[in-house]
Design a protein around this motif. Structure first.
Motif, PDB file in Angstrom:
ATOM      1  N   SER A  13      45.887  34.849  42.220  1.00 12.56           N
ATOM      2  CA  SER A  13      46.974  33.920  42.534  1.00 12.56           C
ATOM      3  C   SER A  13      48.269  34.702  42.669  1.00 12.56           C
ATOM      4  N   GLU A  14      49.347  33.996  42.881  1.00 12.87           N
ATOM      5  CA  GLU A  14      50.657  34.636  43.007  1.00 12.87           C
ATOM      6  C   GLU A  14      51.384  34.646  41.663  1.00 12.87           C
ATOM      7  N   GLY A  15      50.656  34.869  40.586  1.00 16.36           N
ATOM      8  CA  GLY A  15      51.248  34.948  39.256  1.00 16.36           C
ATOM      9  C   GLY A  15      51.035  33.699  38.423  1.00 16.36           C
ATOM     10  N   ARG A  16      50.403  32.703  38.999  1.00 21.20           N
ATOM     11  CA  ARG A  16      50.140  31.465  38.267  1.00 21.20           C
ATOM     12  C   ARG A  16      48.792  31.559  37.544  1.00 21.20           C
ATOM     13  N   PRO A  17      48.563  30.656  36.576  1.00 22.68           N
ATOM     14  CA  PRO A  17      47.253  30.629  35.922  1.00 22.68           C
ATOM     15  C   PRO A  17      46.142  30.258  36.912  1.00 22.68           C
ATOM     16  N   VAL A  18      44.957  30.777  36.654  1.00 29.37           N
ATOM     17  CA  VAL A  18      43.779  30.485  37.463  1.00 29.37           C
ATOM     18  C   VAL A  18      42.744  29.827  36.563  1.00 29.37           C
TER      19      VAL A  18
ATOM     20  N   SER B 288      18.474  31.796  51.937  1.00 30.56           N
ATOM     21  CA  SER B 288      19.921  31.653  51.996  1.00 30.56           C
ATOM     22  C   SER B 288      20.453  31.254  50.633  1.00 30.56           C
ATOM     23  N   SER B 289      21.709  31.554  50.435  1.00 27.17           N
ATOM     24  CA  SER B 289      22.398  31.205  49.200  1.00 27.17           C
ATOM     25  C   SER B 289      23.776  30.688  49.569  1.00 27.17           C
ATOM     26  N   THR B 290      24.364  29.929  48.667  1.00 30.88           N
ATOM     27  CA  THR B 290      25.739  29.461  48.852  1.00 30.88           C
ATOM     28  C   THR B 290      26.510  29.740  47.583  1.00 30.88           C
ATOM     29  N   ILE B 291      27.703  30.300  47.745  1.00 31.03           N
ATOM     30  CA  ILE B 291      28.617  30.479  46.625  1.00 31.03           C
ATOM     31  C   ILE B 291      29.723  29.458  46.781  1.00 31.03           C
ATOM     32  N   ALA B 292      29.912  28.653  45.748  1.00 28.84           N
ATOM     33  CA  ALA B 292      30.933  27.606  45.746  1.00 28.84           C
ATOM     34  C   ALA B 292      31.994  27.968  44.722  1.00 28.84           C
ATOM     35  N   ILE B 293      33.265  27.841  45.120  1.00 27.70           N
ATOM     36  CA  ILE B 293      34.379  28.104  44.212  1.00 27.70           C
ATOM     37  C   ILE B 293      35.243  26.853  44.170  1.00 27.70           C
ATOM     38  N   ARG B 294      35.430  26.331  42.964  1.00 32.32           N
ATOM     39  CA  ARG B 294      36.214  25.107  42.760  1.00 32.32           C
ATOM     40  C   ARG B 294      37.432  25.424  41.892  1.00 32.32           C
ATOM     41  N   ASN B 295      38.609  24.966  42.340  1.00 30.87           N
ATOM     42  CA  ASN B 295      39.837  25.117  41.559  1.00 30.87           C
ATOM     43  C   ASN B 295      39.961  23.883  40.674  1.00 30.87           C
ATOM     44  N   VAL B 296      39.753  24.048  39.380  1.00 31.96           N
ATOM     45  CA  VAL B 296      39.833  22.928  38.448  1.00 31.96           C
ATOM     46  C   VAL B 296      41.195  22.871  37.742  1.00 31.96           C
ATOM     47  N   GLY B 297      42.124  23.703  38.174  1.00 34.20           N
ATOM     48  CA  GLY B 297      43.484  23.653  37.652  1.00 34.20           C
ATOM     49  C   GLY B 297      44.281  22.563  38.351  1.00 34.20           C
ATOM     50  N   PRO B 298      45.536  22.368  37.941  1.00 32.58           N
ATOM     51  CA  PRO B 298      46.376  21.348  38.582  1.00 32.58           C
ATOM     52  C   PRO B 298      46.758  21.745  40.008  1.00 32.58           C
ATOM     53  N   MET B 299      47.204  20.768  40.774  1.00 22.79           N
ATOM     54  CA  MET B 299      47.584  20.974  42.176  1.00 22.79           C
ATOM     55  C   MET B 299      48.652  22.059  42.321  1.00 22.79           C
ATOM     56  N   GLU B 300      49.504  22.198  41.329  1.00 24.23           N
ATOM     57  CA  GLU B 300      50.604  23.172  41.385  1.00 24.23           C
ATOM     58  C   GLU B 300      50.126  24.610  41.254  1.00 24.23           C
ATOM     59  N   TYR B 301      48.836  24.830  40.946  1.00 26.17           N
ATOM     60  CA  TYR B 301      48.319  26.175  40.717  1.00 26.17           C
ATOM     61  C   TYR B 301      47.220  26.536  41.719  1.00 26.17           C
ATOM     62  N   PRO B 302      47.562  26.675  42.994  1.00 30.47           N
ATOM     63  CA  PRO B 302      46.543  27.131  43.949  1.00 30.47           C
ATOM     64  C   PRO B 302      46.205  28.602  43.698  1.00 30.47           C
ATOM     65  N   PHE B 303      45.059  29.029  44.169  1.00 33.85           N
ATOM     66  CA  PHE B 303      44.719  30.453  44.117  1.00 33.85           C
ATOM     67  C   PHE B 303      44.024  30.829  45.412  1.00 33.85           C
ATOM     68  N   PHE B 304      43.808  32.113  45.580  1.00 32.55           N
ATOM     69  CA  PHE B 304      43.162  32.658  46.767  1.00 32.55           C
ATOM     70  C   PHE B 304      41.803  33.241  46.359  1.00 32.55           C
ATOM     71  N   ALA B 305      40.793  32.997  47.178  1.00 33.75           N
ATOM     72  CA  ALA B 305      39.451  33.497  46.869  1.00 33.75           C
ATOM     73  C   ALA B 305      38.794  34.010  48.134  1.00 33.75           C
ATOM     74  N   ARG B 306      37.921  34.976  47.946  1.00 37.17           N
ATOM     75  CA  ARG B 306      37.095  35.466  49.039  1.00 37.17           C
ATOM     76  C   ARG B 306      35.768  35.955  48.492  1.00 37.17           C
ATOM     77  N   VAL B 307      34.775  35.930  49.361  1.00 36.68           N
ATOM     78  CA  VAL B 307      33.442  36.390  49.018  1.00 36.68           C
ATOM     79  C   VAL B 307      33.068  37.465  50.035  1.00 36.68           C
ATOM     80  N   LEU B 308      32.734  38.627  49.541  1.00 38.00           N
ATOM     81  CA  LEU B 308      32.363  39.764  50.398  1.00 38.00           C
ATOM     82  C   LEU B 308      30.885  40.060  50.211  1.00 38.00           C
ATOM     83  N   TYR B 309      30.177  40.260  51.329  1.00 38.35           N
ATOM     84  CA  TYR B 309      28.758  40.624  51.241  1.00 38.35           C
ATOM     85  C   TYR B 309      28.356  41.447  52.431  1.00 38.35           C
TER      86      TYR B 309
END
Length: 112
Positions: A44-49, A91-112
């Motif tokens: 994130s940009e310094g916020r909690p994740v 096949s596989s799927t990786i799911a990432i869910r942000n369970v924090g508040p709306m004010e705490y977005p984060f950035f995610a990526r999956v590399l393979y």
């Protein structure tokens, strides 16, 4: 066997990452083909994740789940290696869910 090992490391990268807003927002990455492992990076940009990372591999496999928390997603980004090689469905799927508040977005990526 499916294994998920996580550790904090300062990846300091955001190229190709997707923003995931809070309040349960979900992004998925489909992994098709002969891939043995994938790397999940969250920062994130310094916020909690506060995130949940899931590995989905067909209806008969046990779902693998990791709960992630970092007080500062910039100074302490999260990176984990996910073993996806044992899927009988090809096949596989990786799911990432942000369970924090709306004010705490984060950035995610999956590399393979």
């Amino acid at each position: 066997a499916i294994s998920m090992r996580g550790y904090f490391q300062n990846t300091n990268k955001r190229e190709g990452a997707l923003e995931i807003q809070g309040c349960g927002a979900l992004k998925t990455w489909s992994i098709i083909g002969n891939v043995q492992s994938a790397t999940v990076e969250i920062e994130s940009e310094g916020r909690p994740v506060k995130a949940i990372v899931e590995l989905w591999q067909g209806p008969n496999n046990v779902q693998q789940v990791a709960q992630i928390f970092s007080q500062d997603g910039y100074n302490r980004p999260y990176s984990m290696e996910v073993d996806v090689g044992d899927s009988a469905y090809g096949s596989s799927t990786i799911a990432i869910r942000n369970v924090g508040p709306m004010e705490y977005p984060f950035f995610a990526r999956v590399l393979y």
